[in-house]
Design an enzyme around this catalytic site. Sequence first.
Site, short mmCIF file in Angstrom:
data_model
loop_
_atom_site.label_atom_id
_atom_site.label_comp_id
_atom_site.label_asym_id
_atom_site.label_seq_id
_atom_site.Cartn_x
_atom_site.Cartn_y
_atom_site.Cartn_z
N SER A 100 0.83 -1.20 0.00
CA SER A 100 0.00 0.00 0.00
C SER A 100 0.87 1.26 0.00
O SER A 100 1.61 1.48 -0.95
CB SER A 100 -0.95 -0.08 1.20
OG SER A 100 -1.94 0.90 1.12
N ASP A 150 -10.22 -3.68 -5.47
CA ASP A 150 -9.47 -2.88 -4.48
C ASP A 150 -10.05 -1.46 -4.48
O ASP A 150 -9.94 -0.74 -5.48
CB ASP A 150 -7.98 -2.88 -4.89
CG ASP A 150 -7.10 -2.21 -3.86
OD1 ASP A 150 -7.61 -1.35 -3.10
OD2 ASP A 150 -5.90 -2.51 -3.83
N HIS A 181 -8.37 -4.38 -0.77
CA HIS A 181 -7.03 -3.78 -0.58
C HIS A 181 -6.17 -4.63 0.37
O HIS A 181 -5.05 -4.28 0.68
CB HIS A 181 -7.19 -2.36 -0.04
CG HIS A 181 -5.97 -1.50 -0.14
ND1 HIS A 181 -5.38 -1.18 -1.35
CD2 HIS A 181 -5.19 -0.92 0.81
CE1 HIS A 181 -4.32 -0.41 -1.13
NE2 HIS A 181 -4.17 -0.25 0.17
C1 MLT Z 1 -1.36 5.99 0.01
O1 MLT Z 1 -1.68 7.02 0.58
O2 MLT Z 1 -0.20 5.65 -0.20
C2 MLT Z 1 -2.48 5.15 -0.45
O3 MLT Z 1 -3.66 5.84 -0.30
C3 MLT Z 1 -2.51 3.84 0.24
C4 MLT Z 1 -2.56 4.00 1.73
O4 MLT Z 1 -3.51 4.52 2.28
O5 MLT Z 1 -1.64 3.58 2.39
#
Ligand code: MLT
Length: 200
Positions: A100, A150, A181
């Site tokens: 992520s 996702d 996700h």
């Molecule tokens: C990010 O901010 O990198 C993406 O939205 C994924 C997350 O929330 O970690």
Amino acid sequence: MQHIFEKGKKEITLLLLHGTGGTEHDLIGLAKEIDAEANILSIRGQVMEQGMPRFFRRLAEGVFDMEDLRFRTDELLAFIKEAAVQYGFDLDKVVAIGYSNGANIAGNLLFRHQGSLAGAILHHPMVPDREATIPDLTGTQVWIGAGTNDFMCSPQESEELEQLLTKAGANVQVGWFEYGHQLTMDEVQAAKVWYEATFR
Ligand code: MLT
């Protein structure tokens, strides 16, 4: 930067980059599953969002602070270079494993810095920077774990990332999963199969 380094028995170093709200401890078990003999460099994100560590600021969910992303990406690379000197690992054999938010900064290392990673396992990444001029990534090995459903990253965006990296010369493989996700053991096992075929 707050981090963990564990010396392994081989030259590959797994660079671990957690998701939002994680720490440098989160992906250690996963890394051992992928390659129990590699070195491990696991880093904690430098930015805090309501008490949750992240690797760069965001303006809203899925909306990145691009200036901060670029700055933090360069800062991360500088730290990896320092760590390579301190711990004596080979900078040409660094393989990132990110989930992520951690996958997004790993992706941005690829987008900004030629040769920064030998490879990357990106669990649920987004396209980090649509304005980037991506360097020649010939020889770079990338595995993307994507979600058909996702909420954070649409299948179209996963495909776009695959295409951008492939166009830059990287060897890219995508695994599709149906758990939103989330990062599941099925996905880790698929990444492991790819890693063993690619790096052993
Ligand atoms: C990010 O901010 O990198 C993406 O939205 C994924 C997350 O929330 O970690």
